[in-house]
Design a protein around this motif. Structure first.
Motif, PDB file in Angstrom:
ATOM      1  N   GLY A 254     -33.075  59.308 -71.671  1.00 15.74           N
ATOM      2  CA  GLY A 254     -34.446  59.587 -71.267  1.00 15.74           C
ATOM      3  C   GLY A 254     -35.284  58.761 -70.918  1.00 15.74           C
ATOM      4  N   TYR A 255     -35.758  59.132 -69.860  1.00 16.59           N
ATOM      5  CA  TYR A 255     -36.993  59.226 -68.943  1.00 16.59           C
ATOM      6  C   TYR A 255     -38.425  59.917 -68.431  1.00 16.59           C
ATOM      7  CZ  TYR A 255     -38.370  57.975 -64.181  1.00 16.59           C
ATOM      8  OH  TYR A 255     -38.681  57.034 -63.188  1.00 16.59           O
ATOM      9  N   VAL A 256     -39.645  58.750 -68.449  1.00 16.81           N
ATOM     10  CA  VAL A 256     -40.680  60.014 -68.873  1.00 16.81           C
ATOM     11  C   VAL A 256     -41.139  60.244 -66.713  1.00 16.81           C
ATOM     12  CG1 VAL A 256     -42.527  60.030 -69.052  1.00 16.81           C
ATOM     13  CG2 VAL A 256     -41.365  59.043 -71.122  1.00 16.81           C
ATOM     14  N   GLU A 257     -41.151  61.432 -66.619  1.00 15.08           N
ATOM     15  CA  GLU A 257     -41.358  61.296 -65.614  1.00 15.08           C
ATOM     16  C   GLU A 257     -42.733  62.385 -64.799  1.00 15.08           C
ATOM     17  OE1 GLU A 257     -42.085  59.428 -62.304  1.00 15.08           O
ATOM     18  OE2 GLU A 257     -40.528  59.070 -61.551  1.00 15.08           O
ATOM     19  N   ASN A 258     -43.161  62.196 -63.890  1.00 11.30           N
ATOM     20  CA  ASN A 258     -44.993  63.164 -63.441  1.00 11.30           C
ATOM     21  C   ASN A 258     -43.716  64.388 -62.767  1.00 11.30           C
ATOM     22  OD1 ASN A 258     -46.557  64.532 -62.437  1.00 11.30           O
ATOM     23  ND2 ASN A 258     -47.702  63.616 -64.481  1.00 11.30           N
ATOM     24  N   GLU A 259     -44.240  65.514 -63.111  1.00 10.56           N
ATOM     25  CA  GLU A 259     -42.832  65.632 -62.312  1.00 10.56           C
ATOM     26  C   GLU A 259     -43.760  65.996 -60.078  1.00 10.56           C
ATOM     27  OE1 GLU A 259     -44.949  70.446 -62.147  1.00 10.56           O
ATOM     28  OE2 GLU A 259     -45.797  69.853 -63.366  1.00 10.56           O
ATOM     29  N   VAL A 260     -44.685  65.832 -60.130  1.00 10.73           N
ATOM     30  CA  VAL A 260     -45.684  65.072 -58.863  1.00 10.73           C
ATOM     31  C   VAL A 260     -44.755  64.583 -57.883  1.00 10.73           C
ATOM     32  CG1 VAL A 260     -46.965  63.032 -59.338  1.00 10.73           C
ATOM     33  CG2 VAL A 260     -47.390  64.539 -57.718  1.00 10.73           C
ATOM     34  N   ASP A 261     -44.225  63.712 -59.173  1.00 16.04           N
ATOM     35  CA  ASP A 261     -42.413  62.768 -58.220  1.00 16.04           C
ATOM     36  C   ASP A 261     -41.381  63.473 -58.175  1.00 16.04           C
ATOM     37  OD1 ASP A 261     -44.726  60.329 -57.908  1.00 16.04           O
ATOM     38  OD2 ASP A 261     -44.834  59.316 -59.812  1.00 16.04           O
ATOM     39  N   LEU A 262     -40.856  64.710 -58.439  1.00 18.65           N
ATOM     40  CA  LEU A 262     -39.756  64.853 -58.772  1.00 18.65           C
ATOM     41  C   LEU A 262     -39.634  65.866 -57.582  1.00 18.65           C
ATOM     42  CD1 LEU A 262     -39.455  66.001 -62.826  1.00 18.65           C
ATOM     43  CD2 LEU A 262     -38.572  63.806 -61.381  1.00 18.65           C
TER      44      LEU A 262
END
Length: 631
Positions: A254-262
């Motif tokens: 599980g990994y939290v990431e903002n879509e701006v960095d995806l």
């Protein structure tokens, strides 16, 4: 003489001694008689009482038995104890023949062969009345089935039900042979001391022995053929990382990431579900991304949970990223509680273009350099050139690599294996020069994370001499090496060894079935003992733990690294013969469970047979000139 460990071998050695008892040389010298008996006692040096009182498996059986069966088992143990007492006294006399009067020895011999419930003929008859019912479906076989159903018994004792019945049969066979030898020895003593001919009595003793042992062998063979031979480990009293289990790490986490960095454009125009396969493209304005380890591999299957959250980071030494996450909408991932490092508030935001830059919850397949998800493809082999066979197995983790590790012992006559020794798996680093992926090791990945669950046994007349992992398509596959051997001599045939596997794939006519994990939590959190829930010809995929239960921070199943070594293999007197091995899953609904190795003990039923002792006795004329020593 090398001691045998099965009834057939015991019988053949007993025949030799009985023949010697009736030889001309023996009947000319009472001291030689004592010598022959002493040698026989060295061969059968096991204390009959100890075979019962020091056998924890039989103790469990007696505890489990109820009613008539329990009474029979207690009577059985009592009869063997009485025969052991008679045998012990006779041994004392024969060792002291030079110091006791002939009358003492003759009187004891006469009493020993007389028919009474306390003498050998009466005790052997009583034993036989108890034995055959014990091996029926209402007797020990039923208990052995219950024994196999109670995982804790098999696991704690490290003895298969088949082994249990075979050990019980060996105890009975050894008791019969001791009783037979004592009676024949007594007839010989009475004969050489001029108390009669006793040839007919000796012949009847032999005939009755053959009848009893034949019936006992038939009953035991039937019971052995139906008894399970599986041997495995269960949950230990306390789960200890690196001792009882090990983990695959950072396969899908599980990994939290903002879509701006995806995405490479730094936009927020899509939603989280759009990103099914991507990677990290930066850290926008050093926000939450700067406070956690970025995913250096592939980012998979993102989803939107809520805009804002509180994140509890894991300790720096942990393979986890987060201990738990709590969203503003009330949903929690993992077990919310205290947070040793302090929580971090993570908020999504709006851009002036009225696009929402959401934080997504994704799965990270991290770079292999920081993950521990390698399996060795090297063979784990017993030293068959020196006639050694596999006596135990385990899965171990050295560094970042999981290995198959075996125990081995030297095979000698009649299925007897000398004490077991560990063959330590050779550790290696996948990044070392010369170490080749696909040859030396396999790396688990999103596409190649299946492991086959099989139970593999050798053909008749073969024993287990090795194991290995091999890749078949996208599956990590388990195989065993089987080697034929001569049961009588114990000699292996290395040149005829073969690898055995179940090469079933998804493309087969009857493909493997998949063992599904339902919302799997960390297996060490289970409140009840986990039982084997897999079957032969299945497979399971390593995956992430449940989102709600564990924030998908762990890779499950865990790997059970407890050694699987039959109880005799831990005894300096010898190891248990093994014919097969396999992999299984132990788990339950809501648990990720464990993958473990299992063994299949050798099927001794084909070697259980009773052959009558020699019927040729010395002619009376050969002993007429002998005059016994009179003290």
């Amino acid at each position: 003489m090398v001691a045998s460990n099965d009834e057939e071998g015991i019988l053949k050695d007993a025949e030799q001694f009985v023949s010697e008892y009736y030889s001309y040389e023996a009947t000319q010298n009472p001291m030689l008689i004592a010598k022959y008996h002493e040698n026989y006692m060295k061969y059968t040096e096991e204390n009959l009482e100890d075979l019962i009182t020091k056998n924890p498996a039989l103790e469990v059986l007696m505890t489990r038995a109820q009613g008539l069966l329990q009474i029979r088992l207690l009577q059985w143990a009592d009869v063997i104890g009485h025969i052991a007492m008679v045998d012990h006294q006779l041994t004392k006399y024969t060792k002291s023949m030079a110091d006791i009067t002939s009358d003492t020895l003759v009187d004891y011999a006469q009493w020993l062969v007389s028919y009474d419930h306390t003498t050998i003929p009466g005790l052997l008859d009583e034993l036989h009345k108890l034995v055959v019912p014990l091996f029926t479906s209402q007797g020990v076989l039923q208990l052995a089935y219950q024994f196999s159903e109670e995982d804790s018994d098999v696991c704690d004792l490290q003895m298969s039900p088949h082994q249990l019945i075979y050990d019980m049969y060996n105890t009975i066979a050894l008791t019969e042979i001791k009783g037979y030898a004592m009676m024949q020895f007594s007839w010989m003593l009475l004969r050489i001391y001029g108390r009669g001919n006793f040839t007919q009595e000796a012949s009847l003793t032999r005939q009755r022995y053959s009848e009893r042992t034949g019936q006992t062998a038939s009953a035991a063979r039937a019971a052995l053929a139906m008894a399970k031979r599986d041997l495995y480990r269960c949950d230990p009293p306390v789960h200890t990382s690196g001792v009882t289990y090990a983990e695959v790490t950072r396969l899908l986490q599980g990994y939290v990431e903002n879509e701006v960095d995806l995405n490479g454009d730094g936009t927020c125009k899509e939603n989280c579900a759009f990103y099914t396969l991507t990677e990290n493209h930066g850290c926008y304005k050093e926000q939450f991304c700067s406070k956690q380890d970025k995913c250096n591999g592939r980012i998979i299957d993102c989803q939107y949970v809520d805009s804002d959250m509180w994140v509890c980071p894991a300790s720096y030494s942990s393979q986890r990223r987060y201990e738990w996450i709590e969203y503003e909408n009330g949903r929690t991932l993992g077990r919310v509680g205290s947070c040793r490092l302090g929580t971090t508030k993570v908020d999504s935001w709006w851009r002036w273009t009225l696009t929402h830059c959401s934080y997504c919850f994704c799965l990270c397949e991290d770079d292999a350099s920081v993950a521990e998800r390698f399996f060795s493809l090297r063979e784990a082999l017993a030293d068959i050139k020196n006639n050694k066979v596999v006596t135990g197995i385990r899965l171990v983790k050295h560094g970042k690599v999981f290995h198959i590790q075996i125990y081995q012992g030297k095979l000698v006559e009649r299925g007897f294996v000398e004490s077991s020794e560990e063959v330590v798996a050779q550790a290696f680093d996948p990044t070392q020069p010369g170490i080749i992926e696909g040859v030396d090791y396999h790396t688990l990945s999103y596409e190649k994370r299946a492991i086959d669950l099989d139970e593999l046994d050798s053909p008749a007349g073969h024993v287990l001499t090795g194991a290995r992992f091999r890749m078949i398509g996208a599956h990590l596959h388990f195989e065993i090496r089987s080697t034929p051997f001569n049961y009588t001599t114990g000699k292996l045939s290395p040149d005829r060894s073969q690898w055995i596997s179940n090469d079933n794939t998804e493309g087969s006519y009857t493909p493997r079935s998949r063992l599904e994990l339902h919302k799997p939590d960390i297996p060490t959190r289970a409140h009840t003992s986990l039982r084997i829930d897999s079957q032969h010809d299945q497979y399971i995929e390593f995956t992430h733990s449940d989102f709600d239960a564990d924030a998908a921070q762990s890779t499950v199943p865990f790997v059970d690294i407890q050694p699987v070594v039959p109880s005799k293999a831990l005894n300096t007197k010898g190891a248990t013969l093994i014919s097969g091995a396999g992999l299984y899953h132990r788990g339950a609904r809501g648990s990720g469970g464990f993958i473990g190795a299992k063994l299949i003990t050798y099927d001794y039923s084909r070697h259980v047979k009773a052959e009558p002792p020699p019927s040729e006795f010395v002619d009376e004329a050969e002993t007429t000139e002998f005059v016994p020593i009179v003290n």
